[in-house]
Design a protein around this motif. Sequence first.
Motif, PDB file in Angstrom:
ATOM      1  N   GLU A  26       0.852  -1.191   0.000  1.00 33.01           N
ATOM      2  CA  GLU A  26       0.000   0.000   0.000  1.00 33.01           C
ATOM      3  C   GLU A  26       0.887   1.240   0.000  1.00 33.01           C
ATOM      4  O   GLU A  26       1.797   1.359   0.817  1.00 33.01           O
ATOM      5  CB  GLU A  26      -0.856  -0.017   1.260  1.00 33.01           C
ATOM      6  N   ILE A  27       0.627   2.145  -0.931  1.00 38.10           N
ATOM      7  CA  ILE A  27       1.367   3.406  -0.979  1.00 38.10           C
ATOM      8  C   ILE A  27       0.674   4.386  -0.046  1.00 38.10           C
ATOM      9  O   ILE A  27      -0.513   4.652  -0.193  1.00 38.10           O
ATOM     10  CB  ILE A  27       1.388   3.966  -2.411  1.00 38.10           C
ATOM     11  N   LEU A  52       0.001 -10.437   8.292  1.00 38.67           N
ATOM     12  CA  LEU A  52      -0.657 -10.812   7.045  1.00 38.67           C
ATOM     13  C   LEU A  52      -1.192  -9.589   6.315  1.00 38.67           C
ATOM     14  O   LEU A  52      -1.171  -9.520   5.097  1.00 38.67           O
ATOM     15  CB  LEU A  52      -1.789 -11.802   7.320  1.00 38.67           C
ATOM     16  N   ARG A  53      -1.695  -8.606   7.076  1.00 39.12           N
ATOM     17  CA  ARG A  53      -2.243  -7.371   6.476  1.00 39.12           C
ATOM     18  C   ARG A  53      -1.131  -6.377   6.196  1.00 39.12           C
ATOM     19  O   ARG A  53      -0.014  -6.510   6.700  1.00 39.12           O
ATOM     20  CB  ARG A  53      -3.262  -6.751   7.434  1.00 39.12           C
ATOM     21  N   THR A  54      -1.448  -5.347   5.426  1.00 38.50           N
ATOM     22  CA  THR A  54      -0.463  -4.317   5.076  1.00 38.50           C
ATOM     23  C   THR A  54      -0.338  -3.308   6.214  1.00 38.50           C
ATOM     24  O   THR A  54      -0.942  -2.242   6.180  1.00 38.50           O
ATOM     25  CB  THR A  54      -0.853  -3.591   3.774  1.00 38.50           C
ATOM     26  N   VAL A  55       0.433  -3.657   7.214  1.00 35.69           N
ATOM     27  CA  VAL A  55       0.613  -2.775   8.369  1.00 35.69           C
ATOM     28  C   VAL A  55       2.078  -2.489   8.697  1.00 35.69           C
ATOM     29  O   VAL A  55       2.367  -1.622   9.520  1.00 35.69           O
ATOM     30  CB  VAL A  55      -0.092  -3.330   9.630  1.00 35.69           C
ATOM     31  N   LEU A  56       3.018  -3.183   8.068  1.00 35.65           N
ATOM     32  CA  LEU A  56       4.439  -2.957   8.342  1.00 35.65           C
ATOM     33  C   LEU A  56       4.908  -1.752   7.543  1.00 35.65           C
ATOM     34  O   LEU A  56       4.803  -1.728   6.319  1.00 35.65           O
ATOM     35  CB  LEU A  56       5.254  -4.194   7.968  1.00 35.65           C
ATOM     36  N   ASP A  57       5.419  -0.731   8.232  1.00 39.82           N
ATOM     37  CA  ASP A  57       5.869   0.489   7.570  1.00 39.82           C
ATOM     38  C   ASP A  57       7.189   0.272   6.843  1.00 39.82           C
ATOM     39  O   ASP A  57       8.045  -0.499   7.273  1.00 39.82           O
ATOM     40  CB  ASP A  57       6.050   1.624   8.578  1.00 39.82           C
ATOM     41  N   ALA A  86       7.342  -2.002  -8.827  1.00 41.76           N
ATOM     42  CA  ALA A  86       7.352  -3.089  -7.849  1.00 41.76           C
ATOM     43  C   ALA A  86       6.411  -4.201  -8.313  1.00 41.76           C
ATOM     44  O   ALA A  86       5.277  -3.954  -8.708  1.00 41.76           O
ATOM     45  CB  ALA A  86       6.929  -2.576  -6.468  1.00 41.76           C
ATOM     46  N   ALA A  87       6.909  -5.426  -8.306  1.00 44.59           N
ATOM     47  CA  ALA A  87       6.094  -6.562  -8.739  1.00 44.59           C
ATOM     48  C   ALA A  87       4.959  -6.799  -7.754  1.00 44.59           C
ATOM     49  O   ALA A  87       5.077  -6.571  -6.562  1.00 44.59           O
ATOM     50  CB  ALA A  87       6.974  -7.807  -8.829  1.00 44.59           C
ATOM     51  N   GLY A  88       3.839  -7.249  -8.256  1.00 44.27           N
ATOM     52  CA  GLY A  88       2.709  -7.565  -7.406  1.00 44.27           C
ATOM     53  C   GLY A  88       1.742  -6.415  -7.295  1.00 44.27           C
ATOM     54  O   GLY A  88       1.960  -5.332  -7.831  1.00 44.27           O
ATOM     55  N   PRO A  89       0.641  -6.641  -6.591  1.00 40.81           N
ATOM     56  CA  PRO A  89      -0.389  -5.610  -6.495  1.00 40.81           C
ATOM     57  C   PRO A  89       0.064  -4.415  -5.671  1.00 40.81           C
ATOM     58  O   PRO A  89       0.693  -4.566  -4.635  1.00 40.81           O
ATOM     59  CB  PRO A  89      -1.555  -6.325  -5.810  1.00 40.81           C
ATOM     60  N   VAL A  90      -0.239  -3.238  -6.177  1.00 43.13           N
ATOM     61  CA  VAL A  90       0.082  -1.981  -5.494  1.00 43.13           C
ATOM     62  C   VAL A  90      -1.212  -1.205  -5.382  1.00 43.13           C
ATOM     63  O   VAL A  90      -1.956  -1.088  -6.340  1.00 43.13           O
ATOM     64  CB  VAL A  90       1.114  -1.157  -6.298  1.00 43.13           C
TER      65      VAL A  90
END
Length: 192
Positions: free
Chosen positions: A2-3, A160-165, A175-179
């Motif tokens: 996540e941007i 598992l979720r997008t929480v790591l900064d 960047a490869a993969g979903p953004v």
Amino acid sequence: MEIVTAVAYAEVHDAYLRDHPVERDHEANTNMYGEENLERADRIPGGWWRVRLSRADVLRVVLPWHLSEGGELELVPRSGLTVGEAAERVRSGGAAWTAANPVCAAKLRLLRWSPFLPVFLSTAPIDHSDYGDLSVRAGLIHLDGLHRMLAWELAGRLPLRTVLDGYLAGDPGVAAGPVRRARAGRTGDEAA
């Protein structure tokens, strides 16, 4: 991935030094190399971005050559490995890998329960000999946080979720993969 927002290099540099002082008195302090990597990454077109990462994102981060802090068995060959592949190398190596690489193994043990500090990545390899032979030339490439990312995965702590900064140098579209972009008004505390 996540941007969150675009950021200036000064913010990235300050965030790095706040958590990773170059002058920290520690026998295995490599923070000066991390700072140099940030300076090299600042030359990658696309600017800097604050991002949030999930476990899946971290596992696909490409690591550069790593000789295991002077150990007998390299952790990452010159062609590179993902965090997921390197973690499997440590797991499968077991006690023999740990005995052959005492400094690297000690860092991994120490960092297993460390706080989730931001990791630093780029979308292309930087101009440094450790990155010169990477087989992956675009995606999520490590700048700083190798031992932390590995330790958190080995301890089963990666979220598992997008929480790591994290901070990302370069065009996030590479960047490869979903953004995806963060939703307006999101604080980071909501469920994904």
